[in-house]
Design an enzyme around this catalytic site. Sequence first.
Site, PDB file in Angstrom:
ATOM      1  N   ASP A  40     -78.864 -12.656 -14.941  1.00  0.00           N
ATOM      2  CA  ASP A  40     -78.910 -12.028 -16.255  1.00  0.00           C
ATOM      3  C   ASP A  40     -79.620 -12.924 -17.269  1.00  0.00           C
ATOM      4  O   ASP A  40     -79.521 -14.154 -17.215  1.00  0.00           O
ATOM      5  CB  ASP A  40     -77.476 -11.763 -16.732  1.00  0.00           C
ATOM      6  N   GLU A  94     -83.650 -10.774 -14.218  1.00  0.00           N
ATOM      7  CA  GLU A  94     -83.829  -9.911 -15.380  1.00  0.00           C
ATOM      8  C   GLU A  94     -84.616 -10.737 -16.396  1.00  0.00           C
ATOM      9  O   GLU A  94     -84.044 -11.500 -17.180  1.00  0.00           O
ATOM     10  CB  GLU A  94     -82.484  -9.474 -15.969  1.00  0.00           C
TER      11      GLU A  94
END
Length: 748
Positions: free
Chosen positions: A423, A476
């Site tokens: 993330d 990401e």
Amino acid sequence: MPALTADALNALIQARHPDPFAVLGLHADEQGALWVRTVQPGALGVEVLNAAGDKVLGTLQAVHPEGVFEAKLPKTRAKLSSAGHKPAYLLRITWPSASGPLTQTLPDPYAFGLLLDEADLIAWREGRLLRPWQMLGAHPMSLAPLHSEQAVDGVRFAVWAPHAQRVSVVGDFNGWDGRRHPMRRRVEAGVWEVFVPDAQVGQAYKFEIVSAQGHLLPLKADPFARAADLRPANASRIAPALTPPAPRWPQAAMRQRADAPISIYEVHVGSWRRTDAQGFFDWDRLAAELPGYAASLGFTHVELMPIAEHPYDPSWGYQCLGLFAPTARFGDAAGFARFVQACHAAELGVILDWVPAHFPTDAHGLAQFDGAPLFEYADPREGFHRDWNTAIYDFGRNEVRNFLCGNALYWLEVFGVDGLRVDAVASMLYRDYSRNAGEWVPNIYGGRENLEVISLLRHINGTLRALVPDAIVVAEESTAFPGVTAPPEHGLGFHFKWNMGWMNDTLAYIHEDPVYRRWHHDKMRFGLTYAFSEKYALPISHDEVVHGKGSLLGKMPGDTWQRFANVRAYLGFMWGHPGKKLLFMGQEFAQDTEWRSDEALPWPLLQQRTHKGVQHLVRDLNHLLRHTPALHQRDDSPQGFEWLVVDDDAQSVYVWLRRDAQGQPLMVVCNFTPVPRVGYRIGVPGPDEGGASAWVEVLNTDASLYGGSDTGNASAPQVVQALPSHGRSASLVLTLPPLATLFLHPAA
């Protein structure tokens, strides 16, 4: 063992003695006499028993009114052996209670020698300890006291707190009294250790820490805890002893390659389904339902939003504090391991969202862990994330790097997980992320890139590639940082990268009323200008269906029929486009409301033909993806893609070919207006160029099964004509359904 001064006794009872192991337990004085000293606040009395517990060796006297006891053992009862060994012994402690005195007999925690291997401690300090969770944290085990062959059951605790003046473990096993179990400092690495006999699996515990300045800190949860309380409680829990690593998914190496068909079903475990009382499903109930459902729709993977322990439900797990503990919301770690194996049995890989970028600043967590910045950067210009009010890990500190790399390996090895989706990588890579001029610290060259993060990501990805070669790591990453999916020696070493630019552009286009799409035609084709610069995954994730963005269906313009047709056409476009696929739960049946993390998905919608039709379409798109090499083998290669119609902005039509490794083609045709195009001519490679002589429609998002009008070309093969079009010598005439995507392959 000389008598202690009043100051030393006070330091013991206040748990501030600098070296409790030097004065507690059994020691010989200069004359060879044996002394026992223990701290038992509130005890009525303490006796020393032999190792068998059937003989009293001595009675300890209170030398401090708050509970320091000591005694010199009579020579007739405790003699040194010829080798100078001390005898093993037990303590029998008498405690007051409402029903009368109670006795507790157990080994002395200060009768045990050094617990941690010095080489491991040095490796931790230098950032080289591959599996730090095996050393730090709470570990049930049997250990023998010094000079005894009789092992006793208990728990070894170890915690990293190099700035601390004193650390004690407190918990259910000692009345949460920090005076009972002050820990030994291992100066090699700033790690503290103690073995607590009779501590048991399931008991709650924390660490009581006195800072270098002498301040007693809020009790801290264990950074390496493998189990934790269910919020709002926040203690760590003693987990069962580590078991052998979970078996790997036998198909992982083949099913996770860059040329494999990958279609990921992203899931928020807490809201996929719920019980009638709106409680959470546990891992076993999820295992009974989720893998079968995802597999029946043809997905190849499930991706779970973060399941590491976190205090705040609305953070969805992205503000986690227990990186080694599967959250107690859904059961224990063994249950999660069973869920992973159930997914594998359904031929699904399991990817976990993983958050190494930042952590919340709750008092019981990592922030100022030992009274000073430890896990986080000290300078708030580096160590505080203003967007999320969280702390940023100190990516340059050896131990922190070891903590994060070890955690990544932990999920893959211990639970058999098949991949991690990392993330907020962009927030890690840039020192000026979400900061104005003067609010960030440049790197040593004056630049904005965080060189420590680049080094760390290469290290983590290189380590995982070497130790778990069949696993994947997905970034990401929302910028154009170069080489994200290049090997670690040349880039960051991720296997895939979320294509955030594609997502933003295409969602902006599909949100437009079809009458205006001609002015935004480039948004759908722009992604092909860079589609092969990285190994991409195309995400329609949870972030796109929250915070006022609406569901995928809710983004679509027009009346009800057009909204559903737009969703189907867009999904067809996505599955026909180069890149792996990711779809957030609920969008597979066109959820009509924005996702809410505190409610179950609106499953009753599947009773309606339109929603059920979208679910059928996703199933068939996944089936086509799996069984059509042209749609996946060359996802990252320009040789696998060819535009046929790219400039028909007036009619909002796009046509392209996908080719497999042998050059076999599949045609994708998109019409993003509600106007059927009858007799639409497309220039194609003719038979004289090795092209097909006819094409067959194999999937039409306007089919009635999916809720469409059944306009299309399913009746017969469409013959290629020797008529020029779009700069080619041959062409094909098709009927393009309204707001639809077609897939055609060469006729047999």
